[in-house]
Motif scaffolding. Sequence first.
Motif, short mmCIF file in Angstrom:
data_model
loop_
_atom_site.label_atom_id
_atom_site.label_comp_id
_atom_site.label_asym_id
_atom_site.label_seq_id
_atom_site.Cartn_x
_atom_site.Cartn_y
_atom_site.Cartn_z
N LEU A 48 0.85 -1.19 0.00
CA LEU A 48 0.00 0.00 0.00
C LEU A 48 0.88 1.23 0.00
O LEU A 48 1.81 1.36 0.80
CB LEU A 48 -0.91 0.01 1.23
N LEU A 49 0.58 2.17 -0.90
CA LEU A 49 1.35 3.39 -1.09
C LEU A 49 0.42 4.58 -0.84
O LEU A 49 -0.56 4.75 -1.56
CB LEU A 49 1.92 3.44 -2.50
N VAL A 50 0.74 5.40 0.15
CA VAL A 50 -0.14 6.51 0.54
C VAL A 50 0.65 7.81 0.52
O VAL A 50 1.63 7.96 1.27
CB VAL A 50 -0.74 6.30 1.95
N ASP A 51 0.23 8.75 -0.30
CA ASP A 51 0.91 10.04 -0.40
C ASP A 51 0.27 11.02 0.59
O ASP A 51 -0.95 11.20 0.61
CB ASP A 51 0.79 10.57 -1.83
N GLU A 52 1.11 11.66 1.42
CA GLU A 52 0.66 12.62 2.44
C GLU A 52 -0.41 11.99 3.33
O GLU A 52 -1.56 12.43 3.38
CB GLU A 52 0.18 13.91 1.79
N ILE A 53 0.00 10.99 4.06
CA ILE A 53 -0.92 10.19 4.87
C ILE A 53 -1.62 11.01 5.95
O ILE A 53 -2.70 10.65 6.41
CB ILE A 53 -0.17 8.99 5.49
N GLU A 54 -1.04 12.14 6.35
CA GLU A 54 -1.63 12.93 7.42
C GLU A 54 -2.87 13.70 7.01
O GLU A 54 -3.61 14.20 7.87
CB GLU A 54 -0.59 13.92 7.97
N ASN A 55 -3.14 13.81 5.72
CA ASN A 55 -4.22 14.69 5.24
C ASN A 55 -5.55 14.37 5.91
O ASN A 55 -6.08 13.26 5.82
CB ASN A 55 -4.37 14.55 3.72
N GLU B 272 -0.92 -8.54 10.16
CA GLU B 272 -1.99 -9.52 10.00
C GLU B 272 -2.27 -9.84 8.53
O GLU B 272 -2.57 -10.99 8.18
CB GLU B 272 -3.28 -9.01 10.66
N LEU B 273 -2.17 -8.84 7.66
CA LEU B 273 -2.48 -9.01 6.25
C LEU B 273 -1.24 -9.26 5.40
O LEU B 273 -1.35 -9.38 4.18
CB LEU B 273 -3.22 -7.78 5.72
N ASP B 274 -0.08 -9.33 6.05
CA ASP B 274 1.19 -9.54 5.34
C ASP B 274 1.34 -8.53 4.21
O ASP B 274 1.61 -8.86 3.06
CB ASP B 274 1.26 -10.96 4.77
N THR B 275 1.14 -7.26 4.55
CA THR B 275 1.18 -6.17 3.57
C THR B 275 2.22 -5.14 3.99
O THR B 275 2.36 -4.82 5.17
CB THR B 275 -0.21 -5.51 3.46
N GLN B 276 2.95 -4.63 3.00
CA GLN B 276 3.97 -3.62 3.26
C GLN B 276 3.40 -2.24 2.95
O GLN B 276 2.72 -2.05 1.93
CB GLN B 276 5.20 -3.89 2.39
N ILE B 277 3.64 -1.29 3.82
CA ILE B 277 3.09 0.06 3.68
C ILE B 277 4.22 1.07 3.48
O ILE B 277 5.23 1.04 4.19
CB ILE B 277 2.27 0.45 4.93
N PHE B 278 4.03 1.94 2.48
CA PHE B 278 4.90 3.08 2.25
C PHE B 278 4.02 4.33 2.27
O PHE B 278 3.03 4.40 1.56
CB PHE B 278 5.61 2.98 0.90
N ALA B 279 4.41 5.32 3.07
CA ALA B 279 3.63 6.55 3.15
C ALA B 279 4.56 7.74 3.20
O ALA B 279 5.68 7.65 3.71
CB ALA B 279 2.73 6.53 4.39
N THR B 280 4.11 8.86 2.65
CA THR B 280 4.87 10.11 2.74
C THR B 280 4.16 11.06 3.71
O THR B 280 2.98 10.93 3.98
CB THR B 280 5.00 10.79 1.38
N THR B 281 4.93 12.01 4.22
CA THR B 281 4.35 13.01 5.12
C THR B 281 5.16 14.29 5.11
O THR B 281 6.36 14.28 4.85
CB THR B 281 4.25 12.46 6.56
N HIS B 282 4.47 15.41 5.39
CA HIS B 282 5.12 16.69 5.68
C HIS B 282 4.95 17.05 7.16
O HIS B 282 5.48 18.05 7.62
CB HIS B 282 4.50 17.82 4.85
N SER B 283 4.19 16.25 7.89
CA SER B 283 3.74 16.62 9.22
C SER B 283 4.71 16.17 10.31
O SER B 283 5.02 14.98 10.43
CB SER B 283 2.36 16.00 9.48
#
Length: 335
Positions: free
Chosen positions: A240-247, A267-278
């Motif tokens: 999962l790729l989330v841009d500006e996760i804090e929004n 639990e879901l064996d999923t890798q998360i990448f997220a960006t933030t400015h916060s």
Amino acid sequence: MLKEIEIQNFRCFEQIKISGFERVNLIGGKNNAGKTALLEAIFLNVVPGNTSLAILRYLRREPSKAIEAMPDRAWDNLFYLLKKERFIVIIGTDDNKNINKVEIKVEINSPDSSIIIAFMRNEDAFNGLLEIVPPRSLMRDRSSAIDEVPIIPSFIKISGRELTEAYDNARLDDKDSEVLKAFQILDPAIESVESFSIGEPTLYVRRKGEKRLPLSLFGDAMNRVAHIMLKLVINKHKILLVDEIENGIHHTSQREFWRVLFRLAVELDTQIFATTHSLEMLQAFADVGLEQNQECSSAYFELARKLKTNQIIGSRLDLETLNYALEHQEGVRGE
């Protein structure tokens, strides 16, 4: 699970190599440091299908008519300094040392400026051409694929229909309760979420002692959280790729939101990448990652430009180092 990525001639990256990815990864840096481009490169490495490039155009809000008007220049901005005579190369290495190599080139001499995507599974076994498709075909097929991609942009709001369909898919897998739990982080009075298809498919939310109301009436934060949670629980790509996760997410809810993401990533064996400015989101990430008995591995990556060369580099900080920098007010976002 992706552990390392090397990018050449893509967007703002002439060449960069970033290593040490964990189960949950947060990415920071100044504006135009390449945070979104890094997510896009990971996306192309994981999902190198014939619509992936068109999806990136859509997520960047690039006009599709430019392809018809200037087919020989329509894809230029994918390439570093518009150098489309060179391949884009994106090499991903997982925790088992398996290598996925994606090469992208625009055939300039072709009358319709076709896109060639070549795919290699390891360094010495070339598996041949994956796709050769004209750009008009790419743009035509994009709409049917956008719902399935594992990337959430910073500013595009998912439609009520798409959200309801995703929720129904989560219900089929008995994962719809995760959406309710996430809503209750933002508003503990919420007691139920339901989908209805009377006219337009719509998600309805009910607070204690009140009538159910459409989700759209509860503000952008609820829509954003629903989008993230549903992408996570019905994700077939295991990333999962989330841009500006804090929004949209208030700082008082950020720690609990990270706890949910850390738990589900395992639990879901999923890798998360997220960006933030916060800065607040960074602190919440570090706090949750350092909690006792935290089973999910995590790391922070900072993108910055070298002063002399203007080239982008990526630095990895473990959570202890990140937390120390935050406590001592040291710059951790490209400052």
